[in-house]
Scaffold this motif. Sequence first.
Motif, mmCIF file in Angstrom:
data_model
loop_
_atom_site.group_PDB
_atom_site.id
_atom_site.type_symbol
_atom_site.label_atom_id
_atom_site.label_comp_id
_atom_site.label_asym_id
_atom_site.label_seq_id
_atom_site.Cartn_x
_atom_site.Cartn_y
_atom_site.Cartn_z
ATOM 1 N N PHE A 1 -1.597 37.097 16.695
ATOM 2 C CA PHE A 1 -2.659 36.740 17.634
ATOM 3 C C PHE A 1 -2.376 35.392 18.289
ATOM 4 C CE2 PHE A 1 -6.677 34.682 18.686
ATOM 5 C CZ PHE A 1 -7.296 35.657 19.459
ATOM 6 N N ALA A 2 -2.003 34.405 17.496
ATOM 7 C CA ALA A 2 -1.746 33.052 18.027
ATOM 8 C C ALA A 2 -0.594 33.056 19.027
ATOM 9 C CB ALA A 2 -1.452 32.090 16.886
ATOM 10 N N ASP A 3 0.392 33.914 18.819
ATOM 11 C CA ASP A 3 1.511 34.002 19.752
ATOM 12 C C ASP A 3 1.081 34.650 21.066
ATOM 13 O OD1 ASP A 3 3.194 32.823 17.898
ATOM 14 O OD2 ASP A 3 3.940 34.743 17.150
ATOM 15 N N ALA A 4 0.205 35.636 21.000
ATOM 16 C CA ALA A 4 -0.267 36.315 22.211
ATOM 17 C C ALA A 4 -1.245 35.445 22.995
ATOM 18 C CB ALA A 4 -0.923 37.633 21.830
ATOM 19 N N ASP A 5 -1.959 34.559 22.311
ATOM 20 C CA ASP A 5 -2.942 33.672 22.957
ATOM 21 C C ASP A 5 -2.202 32.512 23.626
ATOM 22 O OD1 ASP A 5 -5.176 32.234 23.729
ATOM 23 O OD2 ASP A 5 -5.675 31.574 21.701
ATOM 24 N N ALA A 6 -1.616 32.805 24.782
ATOM 25 C CA ALA A 6 -0.728 31.851 25.454
ATOM 26 C C ALA A 6 -1.409 30.542 25.842
ATOM 27 C CB ALA A 6 -0.116 32.496 26.695
ATOM 28 N N ASN A 7 -2.695 30.592 26.187
ATOM 29 C CA ASN A 7 -3.373 29.366 26.615
ATOM 30 C C ASN A 7 -4.196 28.713 25.500
ATOM 31 O OD1 ASN A 7 -5.543 31.091 26.487
ATOM 32 N ND2 ASN A 7 -6.166 30.855 28.619
ATOM 33 N N ASP A 8 -4.065 29.225 24.295
ATOM 34 C CA ASP A 8 -4.720 28.649 23.104
ATOM 35 C C ASP A 8 -6.232 28.490 23.244
ATOM 36 O OD1 ASP A 8 -2.328 28.391 21.606
ATOM 37 O OD2 ASP A 8 -1.835 26.553 22.691
ATOM 38 N N ASP A 9 -6.890 29.469 23.881
ATOM 39 C CA ASP A 9 -8.346 29.386 24.010
ATOM 40 C C ASP A 9 -9.078 30.178 22.927
ATOM 41 O OD1 ASP A 9 -7.931 31.996 24.861
ATOM 42 O OD2 ASP A 9 -9.105 31.793 26.708
ATOM 43 N N GLY A 10 -8.326 30.733 21.980
ATOM 44 C CA GLY A 10 -8.947 31.476 20.887
ATOM 45 C C GLY A 10 -9.240 32.926 21.222
ATOM 46 N N ARG A 11 -8.817 33.366 22.406
ATOM 47 C CA ARG A 11 -8.995 34.758 22.811
ATOM 48 C C ARG A 11 -7.734 35.183 23.558
ATOM 49 N NH1 ARG A 11 -14.303 34.982 26.224
ATOM 50 N NH2 ARG A 11 -13.059 33.551 27.475
ATOM 51 N N VAL A 12 -7.468 36.488 23.554
ATOM 52 C CA VAL A 12 -6.304 37.025 24.261
ATOM 53 C C VAL A 12 -6.830 37.877 25.412
ATOM 54 C CG1 VAL A 12 -4.287 38.539 24.094
ATOM 55 C CG2 VAL A 12 -4.857 37.012 22.194
ATOM 56 N N SER A 13 -6.506 37.473 26.632
ATOM 57 C CA SER A 13 -6.910 38.264 27.792
ATOM 58 C C SER A 13 -6.065 39.536 27.840
ATOM 59 C CB SER A 13 -6.727 37.460 29.077
ATOM 60 O OG SER A 13 -5.341 37.254 29.322
ATOM 61 N N ILE A 14 -6.507 40.489 28.645
ATOM 62 C CA ILE A 14 -5.726 41.713 28.821
ATOM 63 C C ILE A 14 -4.343 41.348 29.358
ATOM 64 C CG2 ILE A 14 -5.618 43.939 30.009
ATOM 65 C CD1 ILE A 14 -7.890 43.721 27.869
ATOM 66 N N GLU A 15 -4.301 40.392 30.288
ATOM 67 C CA GLU A 15 -3.019 39.950 30.855
ATOM 68 C C GLU A 15 -2.125 39.323 29.787
ATOM 69 O OE1 GLU A 15 -1.372 36.695 34.054
ATOM 70 O OE2 GLU A 15 -3.326 37.612 34.439
ATOM 71 N N GLU A 16 -2.690 38.468 28.937
ATOM 72 C CA GLU A 16 -1.898 37.863 27.858
ATOM 73 C C GLU A 16 -1.381 38.939 26.909
ATOM 74 O OE1 GLU A 16 -3.694 33.454 26.945
ATOM 75 O OE2 GLU A 16 -4.999 35.160 26.495
ATOM 76 N N ALA A 17 -2.229 39.920 26.624
ATOM 77 C CA ALA A 17 -1.827 41.001 25.716
ATOM 78 C C ALA A 17 -0.650 41.781 26.294
ATOM 79 C CB ALA A 17 -3.004 41.928 25.438
ATOM 80 N N THR A 18 -0.705 42.078 27.594
ATOM 81 C CA THR A 18 0.393 42.839 28.193
ATOM 82 C C THR A 18 1.676 42.012 28.228
ATOM 83 O OG1 THR A 18 -0.299 42.271 30.450
ATOM 84 C CG2 THR A 18 -1.103 44.349 29.550
ATOM 85 N N ARG A 19 1.559 40.710 28.453
ATOM 86 C CA ARG A 19 2.753 39.855 28.413
ATOM 87 C C ARG A 19 3.331 39.787 27.006
ATOM 88 N NH1 ARG A 19 0.913 34.451 31.106
ATOM 89 N NH2 ARG A 19 -1.093 35.402 30.780
ATOM 90 N N ALA A 20 2.484 40.011 25.995
ATOM 91 C CA ALA A 20 2.947 39.981 24.603
ATOM 92 C C ALA A 20 3.499 41.334 24.148
ATOM 93 C CB ALA A 20 1.794 39.554 23.693
ATOM 94 N N GLY A 21 3.496 42.327 25.052
ATOM 95 C CA GLY A 21 4.086 43.615 24.712
ATOM 96 C C GLY A 21 3.100 44.715 24.379
ATOM 97 N N VAL A 22 1.810 44.475 24.577
ATOM 98 C CA VAL A 22 0.780 45.479 24.323
ATOM 99 C C VAL A 22 0.495 46.182 25.650
ATOM 100 C CG1 VAL A 22 -1.624 45.819 23.597
ATOM 101 C CG2 VAL A 22 -0.205 44.072 22.486
#
Length: 85
Positions: A27-48
């Motif tokens: 989760f921490a790796d996918a949360d690129a902006n460190d706001d404590g949540r993963v946006s759909i865009e962040e999730a897709t950049r993380a391979g989801v």
Amino acid sequence: MRALGTVLTTTSLLAAGTALAADKPAFADADANDDGRVSIEEATRAGVSEREAKVSDLDEDGMLTESDWKFVDVDGSEETQPSSS
């Protein structure tokens, strides 16, 4: 000799399961902006996939919390999600 074969088979299966689990980013790796949540865009950049990210967004706010993240399925094993009832 049979016991050794059983141990080796069990070890191989456990190692394979660990490799699959490792495919999902932390989760921490996918949360690129460190706001404590993963946006759909962040999730897709993380391979989801976008579809999987949206399905895992349990409250449908466009953001995945750590609680949502545990239901993200990148390997197709389809973990059971809690019912909304």
